[in-house]
Enzyme design. Sequence first.
Site, PDB file in Angstrom:
ATOM      1  CB  CYS A  63      25.026   0.071  12.593  1.00  0.00           C
ATOM      2  SG  CYS A  63      23.590  -0.047  11.219  1.00  0.00           S
ATOM      3  CG  ASP A 102      21.646   2.990   2.255  1.00  0.00           C
ATOM      4  OD1 ASP A 102      22.060   3.573   1.166  1.00  0.00           O
ATOM      5  OD2 ASP A 102      22.191   1.895   2.585  1.00  0.00           O
TER       6      ASP A 102
END
Length: 540
Positions: free
Chosen positions: A501, A454
């Site tokens: 992550c 993102d």
Amino acid sequence: MITISGKSVFGGVSIGKILFYQRNDKVIKREHVDDVDAEWKRFQDAKDTAVDQLKGLYEKALEDVGEANAMIFEIHQMMLEDLDYLESIENIIRTQEVNAEYAVATTADNFAAMFSAMDDAYMQGRAADVKDVSERVLNILSGADTGIKEMNEPCIIAADDLAPSETVQLDKSKVLGFATMYGSSNSHTAILARTMNIPAVIGLGEDLKAEYNGKDAIIDGFTGTLYIEPDEETMKAMQEKRAKDLEQRALLEQLKGKENVTKSGQKINVYANIGNVSDLGAVLKNDAGGIGLFRSEFLYLENSDFPTEEQQFAVYKKVAESMAGKKVIIRTLDIGADKQVDYFGLDKEENPALGYRAIRICLTRPEIFKTQLRALYRAAVFGNISIMFPMIISVNEVKKIKEIIAEVKEELKSEGIPYKEDVELGIMIETPASVMVSRELAKEVDFFSVGTNDLTQYTLAIDRQNSKLDEFYDPHHPAVLRMIQMAAESAHAEGAWIGICGELGADLELTEEFLKMGLDELSVSPSMVLPLRNRIRQCE
Ligand code: PEP
Ligand code: MG
């Protein structure tokens, strides 16, 4: 032999038959019938077949996922026997003298609209169920293949694209590989392929046709190639390539139990990302040091209604216990954007990626958030759980989260329910805003975890789902790398730790750079843990 080129999202070679996922989105036509008795009988036969299928699914689910989760198939059977539902279908067939398909589709639409309009969230959730069971009957009436829900043998799943909600329904033990016409390498299907350690090729375009269903095929996940009806020479070459790959993986096996340490002695934690309890096996098999991201929204995606506190508690407890004291970072639900769940009743949005998602839902619908937090604080008693919040843009959000946590703890205390008082709390760094205020945010939390999927999307203003933009989607862009660097400096200045992550954590070309930035942790797909360890051990 037909050769189609696409983009690889996970290496390896898989050989098997193609199962082309058919979405039943054809238009139902209203047709006149002369013999309404015969049409009503045709419907009843289809309904009986559907009930039989659901009985089979119930038995299977009972074994795979337990009674609580299998229950949905019982509810679906009851819906098909519901007198109002049947009466509506019979009435439409007889009074309008029309085909059963039309009667079922119309009834499904009417009932779904009626459920959606109810105030009760549970009843609203039934709208999706009535559509689902009706779809099953429509598939039987039209003789359509019901797609990948009922796989008899392991196969290569081909599709135009797969939504996360479709991928979670797959019987993962029977998936040899994925081949899709569209999709991007950061889509959740691609992530799932990496988690499951299976070869996958996306972006094959219109050359991948539904008519290849049932044909022999090979996915070469290294080059991003799909071979349909391979000739003997290709088959032999691919079998050899597959054997070599397996040999290479066996070599990596030797790194199990070894440290993630560079030649000069710098250490870094290597954890794994999961979406499901069933991924735990892969985490342990690949010797990950912990779980750096448990995408808890998959629990919501798999359910046909909000998972209860008890259901969630059981899952989080199981993960914590299985990891036996190793760190387990559970991310609170990240619904919205590409991860849509019908029973949340979310409106269609112009810009879903910039819309009502993740923490924004949690902060405005605290009853959903609190149920999850209660389950997490209770499960934390059974292992080393940390909680992480997605899509943060401000310090104010973190403060609001902490207020809700305080309320949850107070409630658990007054109810005499055991919970852990001090749970490590972190946030995801996924927005440029969070990077810009990272120094202030770091004062509020114990850790940061950079969601590069993102963060890249929002920094470069490029939709991660849009495969047309792949050539512009550059996660190595200096803007993205500087964002990570800045977040790392802020975290360390305030005594917090920081990891990655997002998918970039597994990019072996950047491992050295991440070590230089002083990152404390990298969390990657289970299948990437050992290759990453290998790379770290080669670095100075
Ligand atoms: C990310 O955005 O990098 C991330 C890890 O979260 P998700 O891929 O689930 O959006
Ligand atoms: Mg994200």
